[in-house]
Design a protein around this motif. Structure first.
Motif, short mmCIF file in Angstrom:
data_model
loop_
_atom_site.label_atom_id
_atom_site.label_comp_id
_atom_site.label_asym_id
_atom_site.label_seq_id
_atom_site.Cartn_x
_atom_site.Cartn_y
_atom_site.Cartn_z
N PRO A 268 0.79 -1.24 -0.08
CA PRO A 268 0.09 0.03 0.08
C PRO A 268 0.74 1.45 0.10
O PRO A 268 0.24 2.47 0.08
N ALA A 269 2.16 1.38 0.13
CA ALA A 269 2.98 2.39 0.02
C ALA A 269 4.41 1.89 -0.23
O ALA A 269 4.58 0.59 -0.36
N SER A 270 5.22 2.70 -0.81
CA SER A 270 6.56 2.51 -1.09
C SER A 270 7.51 2.14 -0.22
O SER A 270 6.94 2.20 1.29
N GLY A 271 8.32 1.63 -0.27
CA GLY A 271 9.39 0.77 0.92
C GLY A 271 9.87 2.07 1.69
O GLY A 271 10.04 1.59 2.86
N SER A 272 10.10 3.17 1.09
CA SER A 272 10.88 4.28 2.16
C SER A 272 9.73 4.58 3.03
O SER A 272 10.03 5.07 4.02
N GLU A 273 8.35 4.51 2.75
CA GLU A 273 7.48 4.94 3.75
C GLU A 273 7.58 3.87 4.88
O GLU A 273 7.12 4.62 6.37
N PHE A 274 7.96 2.80 4.91
CA PHE A 274 7.76 1.93 5.96
C PHE A 274 9.49 2.12 6.76
O PHE A 274 9.52 1.09 7.80
N SER A 275 10.28 2.60 6.34
CA SER A 275 11.56 2.78 7.03
C SER A 275 11.39 3.66 8.23
O SER A 275 10.38 4.16 8.51
#
Length: 323
Positions: A268-275
């Protein structure tokens, strides 16, 4: 001197000219053949790209993943035995670790004794309540006919209500004792730590005799039978992605292996958003960077070579976006 001594004899040029012509024709033919072959290759490549290639999106930023179960202690105690060895295959319900149950068995025995005592107290209070209620029923007609003083009748009624309250408290004590017994039995059950899923034991940190506390990490169980792929595609590649599209997987562990899979879901979001520290784009020195979006790929079971996959290994994937 012969008559033709002053004449120049020229060698025959017919065969040489023929060979030269043949060489020139051969060179031109080879050039034509080469050009034709190149044109054919370009044509095939163009047709292949137009028919299928333009619908394929590929990336080598892909990794094998698995929903690993982290095993930890739920109670405190000394480790009595560790039946599960490193890299051992286990099934759900198999014993992994045994914690010394002596103290917890004693707590269960004490809780059972407390429950028996509470049940006895409840029985006594029940009999007392029944007797007090019977006294009220027996003496009320006498009080109504004036054969029993109102004060005595009031005293009997108060005793009956008190007996009812005492019985309620005794019943609550039984419930509390049962809850304590259930908690003690649960802690005793937790001295045996079992595998929650099928898999392979890894990262075993526990040893016999070790004192473990609540939450102490013991080992992991890796479900190798249900690994999957997480491929990080560029945001410019996922326009036509949706669940169910076929995927070809080329694991780096064996370059000759080709595995079939399907797109399972898109993050649901790019990988950078979960960093831990998301990228801040509201800065003065902004530089646009193409973001990566994780795509989960399910591997079709029963394929040759799937047993080579281990979580953390790399792979290359190609998604066919044709409808």
């Amino acid at each position: 001197m012969p008559e033709d001594a002053g004449l120049r004899v020229e060698p025959a040029r017919g065969p040489a000219r023929a060979q030269a012509v043949m060489r020139r024709l051969g060179a031109r033919g080879a050039a034509f053949l080469g050009a034709g072959a190149l044109l054919l290759v370009i044509t095939i490549f163009t047709i292949n790209w137009f028919v299928s290639g333009r619908f394929h999106e590929a990336t080598d930023n892909a990794y094998v993943r698995a929903d690993i179960s982290l095993i930890s202690a739920k109670i405190e105690g000394y480790v009595q035995s560790v039946p599960a060895a490193e890299n051992q295959s286990v099934h759900a319900g198999d014993i992994l670790v045994q914690i010394d149950p002596t103290d917890y068995q004693a707590r269960v025995d004490a809780a059972r004794a407390a429950l028996a005592q509470a049940e006895g107290s409840r029985a006594s209070e029940q009999a007392h309540r029944a007797l007090a209620s019977a006294d009220v029923q027996r003496y009320r007609p006498l009080a109504e006919r004036g054969l029993l003083s109102p004060a005595r009748m009031q005293q009997l009624e108060i005793q009956s209500r008190e007996a009812g309250g005492d019985f309620t408290a005794a019943a609550a004590g039984v419930d509390a004792a049962r809850a304590q017994l259930a908690a003690a039995e649960l802690d005793l059950e937790r001295t045996i730590i079992r595998a929650p899923i099928d898999g392979v034991v890894g990262d075993r940190q526990v040893q016999v005799g070790q004192l473990v506390r609540t939450g102490s990490p013991l080992m992991s169980v890796v479900p190798l039978q249900s690994v999957y792929i997480v491929a990080n595609f560029k945001e410019t590649q996922i326009e036509r992605f949706h669940a169910g599209q076929p995927v070809v997987i080329r694991p780096d562990v064996a370059h000759g292996v080709r595995l079939r899979g399907v797109v399972d879901s898109i993050a649901p979001a790019s990988g950078s958003e979960f960093s831990i520290i998301p990228t801040d784009t509201a800065t003065g020195n902004f530089t646009k960077i193409v973001q990566r979006v994780p795509v989960r790929i399910r591997i079709e079971p029963g394929q040759e070579g799937i047993e080579l996959l281990r979580p953390g290994l790399s792979a290359s994937v190609t998604v066919d976006t044709r409808e």
